[in-house]
Enzyme design. Sequence first.
Site, mmCIF file in Angstrom:
data_model
loop_
_atom_site.group_PDB
_atom_site.id
_atom_site.type_symbol
_atom_site.label_atom_id
_atom_site.label_comp_id
_atom_site.label_asym_id
_atom_site.label_seq_id
_atom_site.Cartn_x
_atom_site.Cartn_y
_atom_site.Cartn_z
ATOM 1 N N GLY A 239 0.768 -1.242 0.000
ATOM 2 C CA GLY A 239 0.000 0.000 0.000
ATOM 3 C C GLY A 239 0.795 1.285 0.000
ATOM 4 N N GLU A 273 4.149 -6.526 2.038
ATOM 5 C CA GLU A 273 3.753 -6.923 0.681
ATOM 6 C C GLU A 273 3.724 -5.738 -0.285
ATOM 7 O OE1 GLU A 273 0.543 -10.426 1.943
ATOM 8 O OE2 GLU A 273 -0.183 -8.417 1.477
ATOM 9 N N PRO A 274 4.840 -5.057 -0.474
ATOM 10 C CA PRO A 274 4.806 -3.893 -1.364
ATOM 11 C C PRO A 274 4.725 -4.289 -2.835
ATOM 12 C CG PRO A 274 7.043 -4.334 -0.649
ATOM 13 C CD PRO A 274 6.186 -5.338 0.053
ATOM 14 N N GLY A 275 3.962 -3.562 -3.579
ATOM 15 C CA GLY A 275 3.891 -3.772 -5.031
ATOM 16 C C GLY A 275 4.290 -2.488 -5.739
ATOM 17 N N ARG A 312 -5.349 2.765 -15.711
ATOM 18 C CA ARG A 312 -5.465 3.569 -14.489
ATOM 19 C C ARG A 312 -6.139 4.931 -14.694
ATOM 20 N NH1 ARG A 312 -2.104 5.103 -11.307
ATOM 21 N NH2 ARG A 312 -3.103 4.283 -9.439
ATOM 22 N N TYR A 316 -9.549 4.843 -12.568
ATOM 23 C CA TYR A 316 -9.502 5.545 -11.275
ATOM 24 C C TYR A 316 -9.420 7.055 -11.450
ATOM 25 C CZ TYR A 316 -7.502 0.926 -10.136
ATOM 26 O OH TYR A 316 -7.247 -0.415 -10.029
ATOM 27 N N CYS A 346 -12.712 2.740 -28.658
ATOM 28 C CA CYS A 346 -14.028 3.360 -28.862
ATOM 29 C C CYS A 346 -14.772 3.527 -27.547
ATOM 30 C CB CYS A 346 -14.833 2.516 -29.829
ATOM 31 S SG CYS A 346 -13.911 2.229 -31.324
ATOM 32 N N GLU A 347 -14.268 4.390 -26.710
ATOM 33 C CA GLU A 347 -14.879 4.727 -25.418
ATOM 34 C C GLU A 347 -14.494 6.170 -25.130
ATOM 35 O OE1 GLU A 347 -16.393 2.687 -23.013
ATOM 36 O OE2 GLU A 347 -15.962 0.709 -23.839
ATOM 37 N N TYR A 374 0.678 -1.923 -12.038
ATOM 38 C CA TYR A 374 -0.727 -1.912 -12.478
ATOM 39 C C TYR A 374 -0.866 -1.298 -13.867
ATOM 40 C CZ TYR A 374 -0.952 -2.897 -7.544
ATOM 41 O OH TYR A 374 -0.731 -3.446 -6.312
HETATM 42 N N1 LLP Z 1 -1.236 -7.090 -0.588
HETATM 43 C C1 LLP Z 1 -2.523 -7.256 -0.898
HETATM 44 C C2 LLP Z 1 -3.319 -8.237 -0.164
HETATM 45 C C3 LLP Z 1 -3.093 -6.494 -1.932
HETATM 46 O O1 LLP Z 1 -4.358 -6.654 -2.245
HETATM 47 C C4 LLP Z 1 -2.285 -5.551 -2.634
HETATM 48 C C5 LLP Z 1 -2.845 -4.735 -3.709
HETATM 49 C C6 LLP Z 1 -0.940 -5.424 -2.268
HETATM 50 C C7 LLP Z 1 -0.441 -6.205 -1.235
HETATM 51 C C8 LLP Z 1 0.009 -4.477 -2.957
HETATM 52 O O2 LLP Z 1 -0.392 -3.176 -2.819
HETATM 53 P P1 LLP Z 1 0.557 -1.968 -3.283
HETATM 54 O O3 LLP Z 1 1.790 -2.008 -2.444
HETATM 55 O O4 LLP Z 1 0.877 -2.182 -4.712
HETATM 56 O O5 LLP Z 1 -0.266 -0.765 -3.075
HETATM 57 N N2 LLP Z 1 -4.918 -1.464 -9.482
HETATM 58 C C9 LLP Z 1 -4.761 -0.460 -8.458
HETATM 59 C C10 LLP Z 1 -4.110 -0.996 -7.222
HETATM 60 C C11 LLP Z 1 -4.837 -2.174 -6.642
HETATM 61 C C12 LLP Z 1 -4.127 -2.776 -5.466
HETATM 62 C C13 LLP Z 1 -4.701 -4.102 -5.135
HETATM 63 N N3 LLP Z 1 -4.083 -4.759 -4.046
HETATM 64 C C14 LLP Z 1 -4.022 0.722 -9.057
HETATM 65 O O6 LLP Z 1 -3.708 0.711 -10.244
HETATM 66 O O7 LLP Z 1 -3.794 1.696 -8.373
#
Ligand code: LLP
Length: 417
Positions: A239, A273-275, A312, A316, A346-347, A374
Amino acid sequence: MHYFKYKRNDLYCEDTVLKNLASRFGTPLYVYSARTMLEHFSKIKEAFKELDPLICYSVKANSNLSLLQLLVDKGAGLDIVSGGELYRAKKINCFSKKIVYASVGKTESEIRNAVKYGVLMFNVESPAELVRINHVACGLAKRVNVALRLNPDVEVGAHSYLTTGKQGTKFGMDIATVRRLLLQREAHPYLNIVGIHLHVGSQIIKAGPYVRAVKKVQKLLKEIAGEGVYLEYLNIGGGLGIVYDKEKPQTAKEFAHKIMPLLKETKLKIILEPGRFIMGNAGVLLMKVLYIKHSYNKQFVIVDAAMNDLLRPSFYGAYHRIIPLTKRRKKSNQKKRLADIVGPVCESGDFLGKERELDVDEGDYLAVLGAGAYGFSMSSNYNSRLRAAEILIKGNKAYLIRERELYQDLISKERLI
Ligand code: LLP
């Protein structure tokens, strides 16, 4: 922080000129900087070093095998949410005890495959899922670790679609349910309930929501300790927010400074759990200007990338900076155009940026920044558009890590009757 910078008039990724990649591999094209990605991973590792947490990169942010491999080689674990992501984790031989598996809707076969592979734990999101995992574990005669995902009901100040730890969202379980499950552990003889999982949302720029959530966990831990129940792990999810525009997110260090004292008090092993934090600014989407048009006083720059490539902005209303691959040497006589940057889909919702000031012409290349997380992972074939190619940059070397799709890929699973 990232390694997409202008040198003179050309935009580089590390030591590679992006316009050369655009002409060599075509557009739309995703380009990733290995150095940016790995430095972000190290920043989190370094900030939390005192706790030596397991850092499970969230595969959904960007699941390309080469990127996963680089992170896993540096010691990352993986946070997965589907059988498909497990398949990817297996392909790169990710150590099973570094994999955590979340998702509100794991199917029985997905659970079975993950138990067989021996993942470190499932992050369980409902009592019914606990029953299902216990049943599968029994069938395979294995004891399985699980963490209970707590929905702590905290406000995170993110887009509502990115808020997951609030009452009314489908994620996790309320505190009363988690407490009850912890106190009735014998109900599931094939499960070890080893931890609590939190993931309160995404693109969170301050520590406050995490602090509030962890405080709720601390209270719960005290209550259950009074009943003789102790845990081993606390997973605080992902997050962490990044800079897309003018936001000023906390650094990994600032975040660690605020949250670590609380985490230490729990005496539990910590999982993160960073993404986005790792991948977001490590990728750009390159695209070409196809046409420029004016209609009813409005200007449109029509590019060859679209919402199917990067969802995105449409989904969003997310802001991504858009900049030219080559800066114009002298300003053209025309005034800079304030224009919507739109794709061919086409949107009316198909746009990459709105009301942007850009000095561009047909044939120019542009880069959408902050597209590493993402971006490709949410792309689709809508309008029968081919998914983009992906390139990984290491210094002055470019590696094709996913080929551009071909028309035959579009129909390869279809059958004429
Ligand atoms: N752990 C869990 C259980 C999650 O559901 C997620 C993301 C993460 C970790 C990683 O979160 P991060 O560090 O990347 O914020 N598609 C959206 C973001 C959706 C996130 C879903 N879950 C966007 O483009 O902003």
